[in-house]
Design a protein around this motif. Sequence first.
Motif, PDB file in Angstrom:
ATOM      1  N   VAL A 151      74.549 117.566  65.862  1.00 14.79           N
ATOM      2  CA  VAL A 151      75.931 118.049  65.708  1.00 14.79           C
ATOM      3  C   VAL A 151      76.879 116.857  65.675  1.00 14.79           C
ATOM      4  CG1 VAL A 151      77.753 119.462  66.741  1.00 14.79           C
ATOM      5  CG2 VAL A 151      75.352 120.139  67.040  1.00 14.79           C
ATOM      6  N   ARG A 152      77.769 116.798  64.700  1.00 24.71           N
ATOM      7  CA  ARG A 152      78.715 115.683  64.563  1.00 24.71           C
ATOM      8  C   ARG A 152      79.988 115.966  65.345  1.00 24.71           C
ATOM      9  NH1 ARG A 152      77.961 110.723  61.911  1.00 24.71           N
ATOM     10  NH2 ARG A 152      76.980 111.803  60.160  1.00 24.71           N
ATOM     11  N   MET A 192      80.826 128.142  71.038  1.00 19.08           N
ATOM     12  CA  MET A 192      81.532 128.842  69.966  1.00 19.08           C
ATOM     13  C   MET A 192      82.684 129.616  70.602  1.00 19.08           C
ATOM     14  SD  MET A 192      79.685 128.130  67.327  1.00 19.08           S
ATOM     15  CE  MET A 192      78.038 127.571  66.854  1.00 19.08           C
ATOM     16  N   VAL A 242      83.789 125.757  66.520  1.00 20.59           N
ATOM     17  CA  VAL A 242      82.696 125.076  67.199  1.00 20.59           C
ATOM     18  C   VAL A 242      83.313 123.943  68.002  1.00 20.59           C
ATOM     19  CG1 VAL A 242      80.470 123.954  66.926  1.00 20.59           C
ATOM     20  CG2 VAL A 242      81.275 125.549  65.174  1.00 20.59           C
ATOM     21  N   VAL A 243      83.121 123.956  69.313  1.00 20.21           N
ATOM     22  CA  VAL A 243      83.745 122.933  70.148  1.00 20.21           C
ATOM     23  C   VAL A 243      82.706 122.264  71.043  1.00 20.21           C
ATOM     24  CG1 VAL A 243      85.957 124.137  70.212  1.00 20.21           C
ATOM     25  CG2 VAL A 243      84.278 124.530  72.012  1.00 20.21           C
ATOM     26  N   VAL A 244      83.033 121.053  71.486  1.00 15.92           N
ATOM     27  CA  VAL A 244      82.165 120.371  72.445  1.00 15.92           C
ATOM     28  C   VAL A 244      83.011 120.068  73.674  1.00 15.92           C
ATOM     29  CG1 VAL A 244      82.522 118.220  71.142  1.00 15.92           C
ATOM     30  CG2 VAL A 244      80.739 118.327  72.858  1.00 15.92           C
ATOM     31  N   VAL A 264      74.992 131.219  61.772  1.00 12.16           N
ATOM     32  CA  VAL A 264      74.643 130.342  62.891  1.00 12.16           C
ATOM     33  C   VAL A 264      75.630 129.183  62.989  1.00 12.16           C
ATOM     34  CG1 VAL A 264      72.921 128.712  63.769  1.00 12.16           C
ATOM     35  CG2 VAL A 264      72.196 130.901  62.804  1.00 12.16           C
ATOM     36  N   PHE A 265      75.969 128.605  61.850  1.00 11.15           N
ATOM     37  CA  PHE A 265      76.760 127.380  61.859  1.00 11.15           C
ATOM     38  C   PHE A 265      78.221 127.601  61.489  1.00 11.15           C
ATOM     39  CE2 PHE A 265      72.343 126.561  60.987  1.00 11.15           C
ATOM     40  CZ  PHE A 265      72.035 125.676  62.009  1.00 11.15           C
ATOM     41  N   ALA A 317      88.623 113.681  72.481  1.00 12.70           N
ATOM     42  CA  ALA A 317      88.976 114.231  73.792  1.00 12.70           C
ATOM     43  C   ALA A 317      87.924 113.951  74.865  1.00 12.70           C
ATOM     44  CB  ALA A 317      89.211 115.731  73.677  1.00 12.70           C
ATOM     45  N   GLY A 356      85.561 131.640  66.758  1.00 11.20           N
ATOM     46  CA  GLY A 356      85.323 131.151  65.403  1.00 11.20           C
ATOM     47  C   GLY A 356      85.322 129.640  65.258  1.00 11.20           C
ATOM     48  N   PRO A 387      80.751 130.138  62.937  1.00 11.17           N
ATOM     49  CA  PRO A 387      81.031 131.272  63.826  1.00 11.17           C
ATOM     50  C   PRO A 387      82.167 132.158  63.331  1.00 11.17           C
ATOM     51  CG  PRO A 387      81.640 129.182  64.845  1.00 11.17           C
ATOM     52  CD  PRO A 387      80.868 128.843  63.627  1.00 11.17           C
ATOM     53  N   ARG A 388      83.036 131.658  62.474  1.00 10.03           N
ATOM     54  CA  ARG A 388      84.122 132.507  61.956  1.00 10.03           C
ATOM     55  C   ARG A 388      83.561 133.695  61.163  1.00 10.03           C
ATOM     56  NH1 ARG A 388      85.243 132.226  56.637  1.00 10.03           N
ATOM     57  NH2 ARG A 388      83.963 130.751  55.500  1.00 10.03           N
ATOM     58  N   ARG A 395      83.915 115.652  66.260  1.00  7.05           N
ATOM     59  CA  ARG A 395      85.212 115.372  65.641  1.00  7.05           C
ATOM     60  C   ARG A 395      86.244 115.356  66.754  1.00  7.05           C
ATOM     61  NH1 ARG A 395      85.829 119.874  61.941  1.00  7.05           N
ATOM     62  NH2 ARG A 395      87.688 120.333  63.125  1.00  7.05           N
ATOM     63  N   LEU A 429      76.112 117.638  58.533  1.00  6.85           N
ATOM     64  CA  LEU A 429      75.847 118.255  59.834  1.00  6.85           C
ATOM     65  C   LEU A 429      76.995 119.164  60.267  1.00  6.85           C
ATOM     66  CD1 LEU A 429      74.482 115.227  61.894  1.00  6.85           C
ATOM     67  CD2 LEU A 429      73.191 116.945  60.606  1.00  6.85           C
ATOM     68  N   MET A 430      76.662 120.141  61.105  1.00  4.17           N
ATOM     69  CA  MET A 430      77.704 120.964  61.710  1.00  4.17           C
ATOM     70  C   MET A 430      78.606 120.055  62.544  1.00  4.17           C
ATOM     71  SD  MET A 430      77.345 124.276  64.195  1.00  4.17           S
ATOM     72  CE  MET A 430      76.867 123.467  65.715  1.00  4.17           C
ATOM     73  N   THR A 431      79.925 120.268  62.474  1.00  3.61           N
ATOM     74  CA  THR A 431      80.821 119.469  63.296  1.00  3.61           C
ATOM     75  C   THR A 431      81.334 120.309  64.462  1.00  3.61           C
ATOM     76  OG1 THR A 431      82.693 120.071  61.922  1.00  3.61           O
ATOM     77  CG2 THR A 431      81.609 117.993  61.410  1.00  3.61           C
ATOM     78  N   ALA A 432      81.522 119.641  65.598  1.00  5.35           N
ATOM     79  CA  ALA A 432      82.081 120.306  66.774  1.00  5.35           C
ATOM     80  C   ALA A 432      83.322 119.532  67.193  1.00  5.35           C
ATOM     81  CB  ALA A 432      81.064 120.330  67.913  1.00  5.35           C
ATOM     82  N   LYS A 433      84.370 120.282  67.519  1.00  5.09           N
ATOM     83  CA  LYS A 433      85.645 119.678  67.847  1.00  5.09           C
ATOM     84  C   LYS A 433      85.686 119.329  69.333  1.00  5.09           C
ATOM     85  CE  LYS A 433      88.995 122.394  67.094  1.00  5.09           C
ATOM     86  NZ  LYS A 433      90.028 123.293  66.594  1.00  5.09           N
ATOM     87  N   ALA A 434      86.056 118.065  69.639  1.00  8.02           N
ATOM     88  CA  ALA A 434      86.358 117.698  71.020  1.00  8.02           C
ATOM     89  C   ALA A 434      87.877 117.729  71.083  1.00  8.02           C
ATOM     90  CB  ALA A 434      85.814 116.311  71.338  1.00  8.02           C
ATOM     91  N   TRP A 435      88.400 118.781  71.706  1.00 11.26           N
ATOM     92  CA  TRP A 435      89.854 118.994  71.536  1.00 11.26           C
ATOM     93  C   TRP A 435      90.628 118.790  72.817  1.00 11.26           C
ATOM     94  CZ3 TRP A 435      87.191 122.718  73.879  1.00 11.26           C
ATOM     95  CH2 TRP A 435      87.834 123.712  74.613  1.00 11.26           C
TER      96      TRP A 435
END
Lengths: 436, 126
Positions: free
Chosen positions: B43-44, B78, B83-85, A34-35, B49, B81, A37-38, B46, A430-436
Amino acid sequence: MGHSVWSCSYERIAMKLVYGLIDANSFYCSCERVFQPRLRQLPVVVLSNNDGCAIARTAEAKVLGIKMGDPWHLIRKRPELAGVEWFSSNYALYGDMSRRMYQVLAERVPRVEPYSIDEMFLDLTGLPGDLTERCQSLREDVRRIAKIPTCIGWGPTKTIAKLANSIAKGGPTLGGICDLTDQKIRRRYYEVLSVAEVWGIGGKRASKLERAGYRTIQDFVDAPVREVRGLLTVVGERVQSELRGISCLSFVEVSAIRKSVACTRSFGRPITVWHEMREAIANYTARASEKLRQQGLQAGSITVFLHTNPHAKNELWHGDQKTIQIKPTNDTMAMIAQAVRMLKPLWRDGYRYTKAGVMLNNIEPANERTNQLFYSRSDERSKMLMPVLDMLNARYGRNTISPLAIGITHPWATRSKLLSRQFTTKIEELMTAKAW
Amino acid sequence: MASGDGYNGENTTGFASPARDSLEGTVDLSAVLDLRSPSRYPVRVRGDALNQRGIRHGDILIADAAAPPVSGRVVVAMIHGDVVVCELVYKGQQWWLQPSRNDPAVCVSDDIEIWATVSGLVRTNV
């Protein structure tokens, strides 16, 4: 004539019972996915306590030949398993995901009985509309909200629901569901499936039946009741009735109040010296007392046990336990003193102990002062000390303040080197999510 | 904890507190954020952007897996692979993920999962 009129009205009054069983697919592995995805397409295996053996495998890992119970240290170096993702069991995470699964179901079904961490019985009796559609949408909701893939089976009894579930799991063409309400469909499966597939008929019971000539489920269902009772006692008789579609097992209400609090663990390596055992038991006791306080409870009885590895050959086995009644408390210091005193006579030099534990029973709410007569000054002090202890440990991390009895380095502690994060229950992880 | 600092507005030694019958507990943020709901995941974040949307590095997003996807909302997704926001946009009969104002959007295809919709935000380092 009279008979058919009677049975017709009977049908209308008594609603046909429908039991469902929902079961997560490779639950522990699914929680890890779940946390992360890879991991979605990779073979994933979760190991038992101490990273001992495989206890959950994804379909990809099963294809590679990894069996339930395979010891990790024996198979990890196999070249064909180089791409496998191994994990220690992360029970904080699995417990939270199980909670989510239960809540999603409880919001949609009149009654849900958690049977294990990843299996729940559902009361599907008398629900309007098409059950197949309803069960598909239950699966989808659990998948979308609790993020866990599942299968659902259903039928007129719990035993049939359990069988339907395992059929759904085994048959990829069934779309994750299996309906065994229809007797003709049941019969088709009963005739080809081994009686060992039935819930409650494992190992010994199955071989007894096979020796008596009952191989398939249908053989067993058609067997004379008296013979079944002779072979398997009333337990077998009940299973037979259930398979015939007569419900004998109903919903079990789970009581909200815990009856016991335990902390039992296998060691990372065998303990052979007394001071380490004392330290381990003090640790488990401290943890169990903390659990009591978190729920505002106290305990009136302590059980301490220890044992060596029951499977080790060429090694002497020893195991022992002791239970005593105590003045109800949840004070870490008082509990540790008591547990260590009980442990001393259980300990024997020269043995290699692999597991020990502490169980607290006779649980009651902590404010009930049943024994006013023996209320002492130290109770008052403990009532002030314990909240401070808990507050500091909650704010600055576990064991920021702890009794020296629990030790500092814990060389005996359970191994879990491959632990994933507590993605949902710990603020630092916590799960981290990238703001890219 | 029950009485961490020993005073909750009720016990006074001189005059009875006129507030005694009107005491309320402290605000329960986990209730406000509905964290006990099975669909809510913290969800944290990172990376910076999404600064223009008011979302900063280190923020804790409250993601709701039960909320339906809506154009213009921030979602957790997702992608291959990762995790993005990012922002979810519906444009030209098609769903897009918009990483930030200046970057090109990514078309939502079968191998991309919209995991949850962001419904709230917690920031402790303002």
